[in-house]
Enzyme design. Structure first.
Site, mmCIF file in Angstrom:
data_model
loop_
_atom_site.group_PDB
_atom_site.id
_atom_site.type_symbol
_atom_site.label_atom_id
_atom_site.label_comp_id
_atom_site.label_asym_id
_atom_site.label_seq_id
_atom_site.Cartn_x
_atom_site.Cartn_y
_atom_site.Cartn_z
ATOM 1 N N LYS A 1 0.935 -0.777 0.262
ATOM 2 C CA LYS A 1 0.057 0.213 -0.239
ATOM 3 C C LYS A 1 0.722 0.962 -0.200
ATOM 4 C CE LYS A 1 -4.331 -1.698 1.436
ATOM 5 N NZ LYS A 1 -5.430 -2.190 2.760
ATOM 6 N N LYS B 1 -9.774 -3.412 -6.354
ATOM 7 C CA LYS B 1 -10.135 -2.038 -6.099
ATOM 8 C C LYS B 1 -9.630 -1.071 -6.692
ATOM 9 C CE LYS B 1 -13.483 -3.601 -2.242
ATOM 10 N NZ LYS B 1 -13.553 -3.596 -1.029
ATOM 11 N N LYS C 1 -3.239 -8.997 -8.944
ATOM 12 C CA LYS C 1 -4.394 -9.383 -7.619
ATOM 13 C C LYS C 1 -6.167 -8.654 -8.487
ATOM 14 C CE LYS C 1 -5.269 -7.721 -3.371
ATOM 15 N NZ LYS C 1 -5.247 -7.913 -2.457
#
Ligand code: TYM
Length: 326
Positions: A114, A197, A194
């Site tokens: 992240k 969103k 993957k």
């Protein structure tokens, strides 16, 4: 006594088939098997760690609850509630913070990813896995349906349970993950990453129409080989579609590959689109129905929190006593 199953999902926009195949379907199957006591929650506190619009958050929370109900979570069998409505989650997380080292959290791959993708590293984001451990251990959860990406977080929950038990006496079970046939659904446009969103182009949403599904699966990146084969390492695109087919049909990926061994990519993509559209149709119809009844959804969430609160209070009281608080 039945084993206890717990899991949570963030209210952060529309859910995709990665969330569905990785977690939701499994949560519903465990509930319907009748062999477990299940409880499921919407992790609104976790979702505050990523950038969001406070005006949109209430709609996202109700939206995800509606999705879960439409997908088959039955509040008569499994309490469904909002994490922040049971104050003990955050309270237990604080206690766990004091037995978790910085090094343990610094090793978390999801956190590093992240940060690498440009997210601001707030303290909550760093602490995210400790709150997740508290979510599970507050109910002494034993089985946790999650996608593959949560494996490391679950290991940490086990480590925390073990450290607590060692220092303060046997209190928590060591929870294990329950992974599906499609524990890691990849992006349709970039099958090395993957489905997420944060990359909407590669997502297939639970709300997509049959036409959209056909378009997206039709345009999914595969490879230049002629024959369908399952080899996630070397042929991630076609293997991802096989995994999606397997996830929705309940067959093993290898047998799906065998079934379509002589089909063209085009025919397989059509079969996959038809299967996904058919499976999502029921969910979408139920979503319409629940979507019209927001009050009922709120009632279900309140009832869920009321049902689990006594368990949470009992665990926290036990923990406080063991760690020496009065
Ligand atoms: P969230 O909302 O980010 O993801 C919800 C679930 O979807 C799974 N998932 C996937 N599975 C397969 N393929 C994908 N591409 C994919 N993308 C997402 C995730 O693994 C997850 O199971 N940290 C949790 C939320 C949480 C939680 C908990 C879970 C907080 N507390 C306690 C279990 C128990 C998460 O990733 O949410």
């Amino acid at each position: 006594m039945k084993s206890l199953v717990v899991s949570g999902i963030q209210p952060s926009g529309t859910i995709h088939i990665g969330n569905y195949l990785g977690m939701i379907k499994q949560a519903v199957d465990l509930q319907d098997s009748g062999g477990y006591s299940c409880l499921y929650f919407i992790v609104d506190l976790h979702s505050l760690t990523s950038k969001y619009d406070p005006k949109k958050k209430p709609g996202d929370i109700i939206g995800i609850a509606t999705d879960l109900l439409a997908a088959g979570i039955d509040p008569e069998k499994s309490p469904l509630f909002i994490q922040s409505h049971v104050l003990e989650h955050a309270n237990l997380a604080w206690i766990f913070n004091t037995i978790t080292s910085m090094g343990q959290l610094e090793r978390m791959v999801e956190y590093k990813e992240k940060i690498a993708s440009g997210q601001t590293p707030n303290a909550g984001l760093f602490d995210y896995p400790v709150l997740m451990a508290a979510d599970i251990l507050l109910y002494k959860g034993q089985k946790v349906p999650v996608g593959e990406d949560q494996r490391q977080h679950l290991e940490l929950a086990r480590d925390i349970a073990r450290s607590f038990n060692k220092r303060f006496g046997e209190t928590f079970p060591e929870p294990g993950g329950v992974y599906t046939k499609a524990p890691r659904v990849m992006s349709l446009t970039d099958p090395d990453k993957k489905m997420s969103k944060s990359m909407p182009a590669g997502c297939l949403y639970l709300s997509d129409s049959p036409k959209k599904i056909k378009q997206k699966i039709g345009a999914a990146v595969t490879d230049s080989q002629k024959k369908i084969g399952y080899d996630p390492e070397n042929r991630p695109g076609i293997s991802n579609l096989i995994n999606i087919y397997a996830g929705f049909s309940g067959s093993a990926p290898e047998s799906v590959a065998k079934q379509f061994a002589d089909a063209s990519y085009k025919d397989f993509k059509t079969a996959a689109s038809d299967l996904v559209a058919e499976k999502l149709k029921g969910i979408q119809e139920r979503r319409e129905k629940f979507g019209r009844n927001k009050k009922e959804v709120i009632r279900i969430l309140e009832e869920g929190a009321n049902a689990v609160r006594p368990i949470a209070q009992k665990t926290l009281a036990e923990v406080k006593e063991k760690i020496g608080l009065i």
